[in-house]
Motif scaffolding. Structure first.
Motif, PDB file in Angstrom:
ATOM      1  N   ARG A  23      -6.506   2.723   4.726  1.00  9.37           N
ATOM      2  CA  ARG A  23      -5.497   1.711   4.996  1.00  9.37           C
ATOM      3  C   ARG A  23      -5.967   0.339   4.509  1.00  9.37           C
ATOM      4  O   ARG A  23      -5.195  -0.439   3.964  1.00  9.37           O
ATOM      5  CB  ARG A  23      -5.248   1.681   6.500  1.00  9.37           C
ATOM      6  CG  ARG A  23      -3.882   1.247   6.836  1.00  9.37           C
ATOM      7  CD  ARG A  23      -3.467   1.769   8.176  1.00  9.37           C
ATOM      8  NE  ARG A  23      -2.845   3.059   8.085  1.00  9.37           N
ATOM      9  CZ  ARG A  23      -3.126   4.083   8.863  1.00  9.37           C
ATOM     10  NH1 ARG A  23      -4.068   3.966   9.766  1.00  9.37           N
ATOM     11  NH2 ARG A  23      -2.490   5.213   8.731  1.00  9.37           N
ATOM     12  N   GLN A  27      -4.264  -1.947   1.740  1.00  7.96           N
ATOM     13  CA  GLN A  27      -3.999  -3.356   2.047  1.00  7.96           C
ATOM     14  C   GLN A  27      -4.582  -4.269   0.969  1.00  7.96           C
ATOM     15  O   GLN A  27      -3.929  -5.215   0.534  1.00  7.96           O
ATOM     16  CB  GLN A  27      -4.653  -3.662   3.391  1.00  7.96           C
ATOM     17  CG  GLN A  27      -3.930  -4.673   4.234  1.00  7.96           C
ATOM     18  CD  GLN A  27      -4.695  -4.890   5.529  1.00  7.96           C
ATOM     19  OE1 GLN A  27      -5.107  -3.947   6.176  1.00  7.96           O
ATOM     20  NE2 GLN A  27      -4.900  -6.122   5.892  1.00  7.96           N
ATOM     21  N   PHE A  47       3.416  -0.404   7.203  1.00  8.89           N
ATOM     22  CA  PHE A  47       2.596   0.725   6.780  1.00  8.89           C
ATOM     23  C   PHE A  47       3.397   2.009   6.878  1.00  8.89           C
ATOM     24  O   PHE A  47       4.242   2.146   7.756  1.00  8.89           O
ATOM     25  CB  PHE A  47       1.371   0.866   7.690  1.00  8.89           C
ATOM     26  CG  PHE A  47       0.356  -0.220   7.528  1.00  8.89           C
ATOM     27  CD1 PHE A  47      -0.598  -0.144   6.527  1.00  8.89           C
ATOM     28  CD2 PHE A  47       0.345  -1.310   8.368  1.00  8.89           C
ATOM     29  CE1 PHE A  47      -1.541  -1.146   6.370  1.00  8.89           C
ATOM     30  CE2 PHE A  47      -0.596  -2.318   8.219  1.00  8.89           C
ATOM     31  CZ  PHE A  47      -1.538  -2.228   7.220  1.00  8.89           C
ATOM     32  N   CYS A  61       1.223   0.727   1.919  1.00  4.90           N
ATOM     33  CA  CYS A  61       1.263  -0.567   2.600  1.00  4.90           C
ATOM     34  C   CYS A  61       2.132  -1.483   1.752  1.00  4.90           C
ATOM     35  O   CYS A  61       1.897  -1.624   0.556  1.00  4.90           O
ATOM     36  CB  CYS A  61      -0.157  -1.107   2.709  1.00  4.90           C
ATOM     37  SG  CYS A  61      -0.264  -2.673   3.514  1.00  4.90           S
TER      38      CYS A  61
END
Lengths: 72, 152
Positions: A23, A27, A47, A61
């Motif tokens: 993640r 990002q 997300f 994302c």
């Protein structure tokens, strides 16, 4: 380890960390893209996760890149 | 004889193991959740996108918390039985409940100094692993915007 946890239940820390890292990577890619666009902030970030096959997932994302200017 | 052991005793052993450790771990987890939730009672948390600030905003930060959690073998069997008769699968609802609350807490604990959390969202995904047959393992992601007010 994950197999054992499937018997006794509980948190799968390995998976949690794996997904957290993915993640973060998603990002960072989003931030890089926003920088290329000349933005200095991203608002309304969301997300999304989808399972691709067993043992693999996709992390998405996305947000709106904006250019924030100081007031006055 | 060996076949009987392999087909009956081992699964039963895993069931008992799962029930024993699973229920203990769940009780412990709920105790921890309740204790930590009390600490955050005073901090407003909402899913509104626009809000009325209670002061001058110093900074805003993205807050993320996630958890991957699996149900134990015994509860998986219970859930399998539920599929025959229908009704609420309480084995899984407690799993999702504690995963959501844990993710929410982790999100907040990322910014202990925050004054408010707005625009909080939750995301659920199934982790399919071959060991569980793609059942009973979920990942919950909670994320929102942490608001920090200027101290007067």
């Amino acid at each position: 380890m994950a197999g054992l946890k499937n018997i006794v239940g509980g948190e799968l820390k390995g998976y949690t960390e794996l997904l957290q890292e993915s993640r973060k990577q998603a990002q960072e890619r989003m931030c890089k893209q926003a920088e290329e666009l000349g933005a200095n902030a991203i608002v309304n970030v969301r997300f999304a996760t989808s399972s691709v096959t067993a043992g693999a997932s996709e992390i998405l994302c996305y947000g709106t890149a904006v250019l924030v200017e100081p007031n006055g | 004889m060996i076949e009987i052991i392999a087909n009956l005793v081992f699964p039963l052993f895993f069931l008992i193991l799962g029930w024993w450790f699973g229920s203990r771990a769940e009780k412990k987890h709920y105790r921890s959740i309740r204790r930590r939730e009390r600490k955050w009672l005073e901090i407003p948390t909402s899913n509104v996108r626009t809000f009325i600030p209670q002061g001058k905003i110093q900074k805003v930060r993205l807050a993320i918390g996630s958890v991957v959690i699996a149900v134990d073998q015994f509860k998986r069997l219970l859930a399998g039985l539920r599929n025959l008769f229908g009704g609420e699968v309480s084995a899984f609802s407690s799993l999702l409940d504690r995963a959501r609350r844990e993710a929410m807490l982790r999100m907040k604990e990322q910014h202990p100094e925050a004054d408010e959390f707005i625009n909080c969202r939750m995301e659920t995904s199934t982790i399919s692993s071959s060991a569980s047959g793609g059942k009973g393992t979920v990942e919950i992601l909670a994320y929102g915007t942490a608001i920090f007010y200027q101290t007067k």
